[in-house]
Design a protein around this motif. Structure first.
Motif, PDB file in Angstrom:
ATOM      1  N   ASP A 133       7.528  11.503  -4.690  1.00 20.06           N
ATOM      2  CA  ASP A 133       8.450  10.840  -5.609  1.00 20.06           C
ATOM      3  C   ASP A 133       8.251   9.330  -5.503  1.00 20.06           C
ATOM      4  O   ASP A 133       8.482   8.729  -4.447  1.00 20.06           O
ATOM      5  N   ARG A 134       7.803   8.709  -6.591  1.00 21.48           N
ATOM      6  CA  ARG A 134       7.455   7.290  -6.546  1.00 21.48           C
ATOM      7  C   ARG A 134       8.655   6.408  -6.224  1.00 21.48           C
ATOM      8  O   ARG A 134       8.518   5.392  -5.529  1.00 21.48           O
ATOM      9  N   ALA A 135       9.823   6.758  -6.727  1.00 21.42           N
ATOM     10  CA  ALA A 135      11.008   5.951  -6.453  1.00 21.42           C
ATOM     11  C   ALA A 135      11.344   5.971  -4.960  1.00 21.42           C
ATOM     12  O   ALA A 135      11.693   4.934  -4.375  1.00 21.42           O
ATOM     13  N   GLN A 136      11.236   7.135  -4.325  1.00 21.20           N
ATOM     14  CA  GLN A 136      11.510   7.229  -2.893  1.00 21.20           C
ATOM     15  C   GLN A 136      10.479   6.440  -2.088  1.00 21.20           C
ATOM     16  O   GLN A 136      10.823   5.774  -1.100  1.00 21.20           O
ATOM     17  N   ILE A 137       9.227   6.528  -2.507  1.00 26.01           N
ATOM     18  CA  ILE A 137       8.175   5.785  -1.804  1.00 26.01           C
ATOM     19  C   ILE A 137       8.423   4.285  -1.913  1.00 26.01           C
ATOM     20  O   ILE A 137       8.320   3.542  -0.928  1.00 26.01           O
ATOM     21  N   TYR A 138       8.768   3.841  -3.110  1.00 26.94           N
ATOM     22  CA  TYR A 138       8.978   2.403  -3.302  1.00 26.94           C
ATOM     23  C   TYR A 138      10.153   1.888  -2.471  1.00 26.94           C
ATOM     24  O   TYR A 138      10.123   0.750  -1.992  1.00 26.94           O
ATOM     25  N   GLU A 139      11.172   2.700  -2.276  1.00 23.38           N
ATOM     26  CA  GLU A 139      12.303   2.277  -1.460  1.00 23.38           C
ATOM     27  C   GLU A 139      11.862   1.945  -0.037  1.00 23.38           C
ATOM     28  O   GLU A 139      12.424   1.056   0.600  1.00 23.38           O
ATOM     29  N   VAL A 140      10.853   2.659   0.462  1.00 25.22           N
ATOM     30  CA  VAL A 140      10.325   2.357   1.797  1.00 25.22           C
ATOM     31  C   VAL A 140       9.447   1.106   1.747  1.00 25.22           C
ATOM     32  O   VAL A 140       9.571   0.199   2.577  1.00 25.22           O
ATOM     33  N   GLU A 163       1.181   2.899  -9.397  1.00 24.23           N
ATOM     34  CA  GLU A 163       0.957   2.925 -10.834  1.00 24.23           C
ATOM     35  C   GLU A 163       0.408   4.291 -11.253  1.00 24.23           C
ATOM     36  O   GLU A 163      -0.384   4.906 -10.538  1.00 24.23           O
ATOM     37  N   PRO A 164       0.811   4.784 -12.433  1.00 26.79           N
ATOM     38  CA  PRO A 164       0.424   6.147 -12.853  1.00 26.79           C
ATOM     39  C   PRO A 164      -1.068   6.418 -12.825  1.00 26.79           C
ATOM     40  O   PRO A 164      -1.492   7.536 -12.503  1.00 26.79           O
ATOM     41  N   ALA A 165      -1.889   5.427 -13.143  1.00 22.40           N
ATOM     42  CA  ALA A 165      -3.343   5.654 -13.180  1.00 22.40           C
ATOM     43  C   ALA A 165      -3.936   5.854 -11.790  1.00 22.40           C
ATOM     44  O   ALA A 165      -5.000   6.469 -11.651  1.00 22.40           O
ATOM     45  N   LEU A 166      -3.269   5.332 -10.740  1.00 23.37           N
ATOM     46  CA  LEU A 166      -3.795   5.399  -9.384  1.00 23.37           C
ATOM     47  C   LEU A 166      -3.077   6.429  -8.513  1.00 23.37           C
ATOM     48  O   LEU A 166      -3.648   6.910  -7.524  1.00 23.37           O
ATOM     49  N   PHE A 167      -1.860   6.764  -8.876  1.00 24.92           N
ATOM     50  CA  PHE A 167      -1.027   7.628  -8.041  1.00 24.92           C
ATOM     51  C   PHE A 167      -1.669   8.979  -7.731  1.00 24.92           C
ATOM     52  O   PHE A 167      -1.510   9.498  -6.617  1.00 24.92           O
ATOM     53  N   PRO A 168      -2.400   9.607  -8.663  1.00 27.03           N
ATOM     54  CA  PRO A 168      -3.020  10.901  -8.335  1.00 27.03           C
ATOM     55  C   PRO A 168      -4.031  10.844  -7.200  1.00 27.03           C
ATOM     56  O   PRO A 168      -4.346  11.881  -6.603  1.00 27.03           O
ATOM     57  N   VAL A 227      -3.360  -4.642 -10.297  1.00 23.39           N
ATOM     58  CA  VAL A 227      -2.288  -5.253 -11.071  1.00 23.39           C
ATOM     59  C   VAL A 227      -1.219  -4.188 -11.287  1.00 23.39           C
ATOM     60  O   VAL A 227      -1.501  -3.131 -11.852  1.00 23.39           O
ATOM     61  N   SER A 228      -0.029  -4.449 -10.811  1.00 22.01           N
ATOM     62  CA  SER A 228       1.080  -3.527 -11.000  1.00 22.01           C
ATOM     63  C   SER A 228       2.104  -4.175 -11.924  1.00 22.01           C
ATOM     64  O   SER A 228       2.926  -4.985 -11.494  1.00 22.01           O
ATOM     65  N   ARG A 229       2.023  -3.821 -13.182  1.00 24.42           N
ATOM     66  CA  ARG A 229       2.988  -4.366 -14.146  1.00 24.42           C
ATOM     67  C   ARG A 229       4.357  -3.719 -13.982  1.00 24.42           C
ATOM     68  O   ARG A 229       5.371  -4.317 -14.304  1.00 24.42           O
ATOM     69  N   THR A 230       4.381  -2.508 -13.460  1.00 27.48           N
ATOM     70  CA  THR A 230       5.658  -1.834 -13.204  1.00 27.48           C
ATOM     71  C   THR A 230       6.461  -2.578 -12.147  1.00 27.48           C
ATOM     72  O   THR A 230       7.683  -2.750 -12.285  1.00 27.48           O
ATOM     73  N   TYR A 231       5.782  -3.035 -11.108  1.00 28.78           N
ATOM     74  CA  TYR A 231       6.465  -3.642  -9.970  1.00 28.78           C
ATOM     75  C   TYR A 231       6.236  -5.146  -9.870  1.00 28.78           C
ATOM     76  O   TYR A 231       6.674  -5.779  -8.908  1.00 28.78           O
ATOM     77  N   GLY A 232       5.549  -5.721 -10.854  1.00 25.58           N
ATOM     78  CA  GLY A 232       5.405  -7.170 -10.917  1.00 25.58           C
ATOM     79  C   GLY A 232       4.555  -7.776  -9.827  1.00 25.58           C
ATOM     80  O   GLY A 232       4.909  -8.802  -9.239  1.00 25.58           O
ATOM     81  N   LEU A 233       3.373  -7.179  -9.570  1.00 25.50           N
ATOM     82  CA  LEU A 233       2.486  -7.663  -8.523  1.00 25.50           C
ATOM     83  C   LEU A 233       1.067  -7.808  -9.054  1.00 25.50           C
ATOM     84  O   LEU A 233       0.551  -6.907  -9.735  1.00 25.50           O
ATOM     85  N   GLY A 234       0.434  -8.927  -8.743  1.00 22.76           N
ATOM     86  CA  GLY A 234      -0.970  -9.128  -9.051  1.00 22.76           C
ATOM     87  C   GLY A 234      -1.709  -9.514  -7.784  1.00 22.76           C
ATOM     88  O   GLY A 234      -1.313 -10.456  -7.089  1.00 22.76           O
TER      89      GLY A 234
END
Length: 267
Positions: free
Chosen positions: A10-17, A33-38, A180-187
């Motif tokens: 679960d990406r939301a749970q992972i991001y909380e950590v 990011e969806p393209a890399l998560f798999p 580049v993570s546009r979802t989380y605002g990181l470059g």
């Protein structure tokens, strides 16, 4: 209460950590990011319902990349027993090395610096550069072959930000992004390289400046990695306004023939 080991999907749970140290975990956050998560496997340990450590294994580059954060003692339950990769580049804090050594032979260990750019301190450098896109992938690969050790894959060009200096139909210098993570605002700036015949002209600086300027225009936190001992590169980045956020370690690990302990995982 003892340690619990879980695989997370679960990406939301992972991001909380990860957000507990967002800038140290920047690469791992980019892999959400969806393209890399798999291409990712995520494991955490917890005690009394609170996460104590995290391990990411990313198979999108060769060799695999492994990121560690949190309690070294608790990470042993993941690295020693659950991590399946045979050969990987580890990115971790210095205190994690002892845990890795119990299961992997380590080579090419380097002390690295994570650098962060405060937008108010950005000092751009102008120059003649071109925006590099997917149509330039062969030219970019030709340039990187001169270096021979760039962690570049074509998807980075498709999903990221790259600029280059062109001469006589060839790319002679470039800078881009690892992630580049546009979802989380990181470059994450990287893949900076100049052909040996064209060094000393400031090309790497103008290319890096152009990449940073585009990332900042998208309101991203901009970070990069540099070897602690690479003083010329550090001076380049410091001249643009980057400052050291934290040290960490990169090392190549090859798994030994150690039998892991059996750990009970919770679904």
């Amino acid at each position: 209460m003892g340690i619990t080991v879980r695989r997370l999907e679960d990406r939301a749970q992972i991001y909380e950590v990860l957000r507990e140290d967002r800038l140290y975990a920047a690469y791992a956050i980019g892999d959400l990011e969806p393209a890399l998560f798999p291409d990712c496997e995520w494991y955490i340990t917890s005690r009394n319902g609170r996460a104590t450590s995290l391990c990411l294994s990313f198979s999108g580059l060769s060799p695999d990349r492994v990121f560690l954060m949190g309690s070294p003692g608790d990470l042993e339950a993941i690295v020693g027993d659950l991590l399946r990769t045979r050969r990987a580049y580890f990115s971790c804090r210095p205190q994690h090395l002892a845990v890795i050594r119990r299961s992997y032979s380590l080579r090419k260990t380097q002390v690295m610096l994570r650098m962060l750019l405060d937008p108010e301190k950005f000092s751009p450098v102008e120059g003649a550069v071109i925006r590099v896109g997917p149509s330039h992938v062969e030219l970019l690969q030709d340039l990187y072959r001169w270096y021979g050790n760039v962690a570049f894959a074509p998807y980075q060009l498709e999903q990221g930000v790259f600029y280059a200096v062109e001469s006589d139909g060839k790319l002679v210098a470039t800078a881009g992004t690892h992630l580049v993570s546009r979802t989380y605002g990181l470059g994450i700036v990287g893949n900076v390289f100049t052909h040996s015949d064209y060094r000393g002209n400031g090309y790497a600086t103008v290319c890096t400046s152009a990449v940073v300027e585009e990332l900042l225009s998208q309101s991203m936190d901009v970070v990069l990695n540099v070897e602690e001992s690479n003083l010329p590169a550090r001076q380049l980045y410091e001249g643009l306004g980057f400052e050291v956020y934290c040290p960490f370690v990169e090392t190549l690990g090859v798994r030994g023939g150690l039998a892991g302990r059996q750990v009970r995982m919770r679904d």
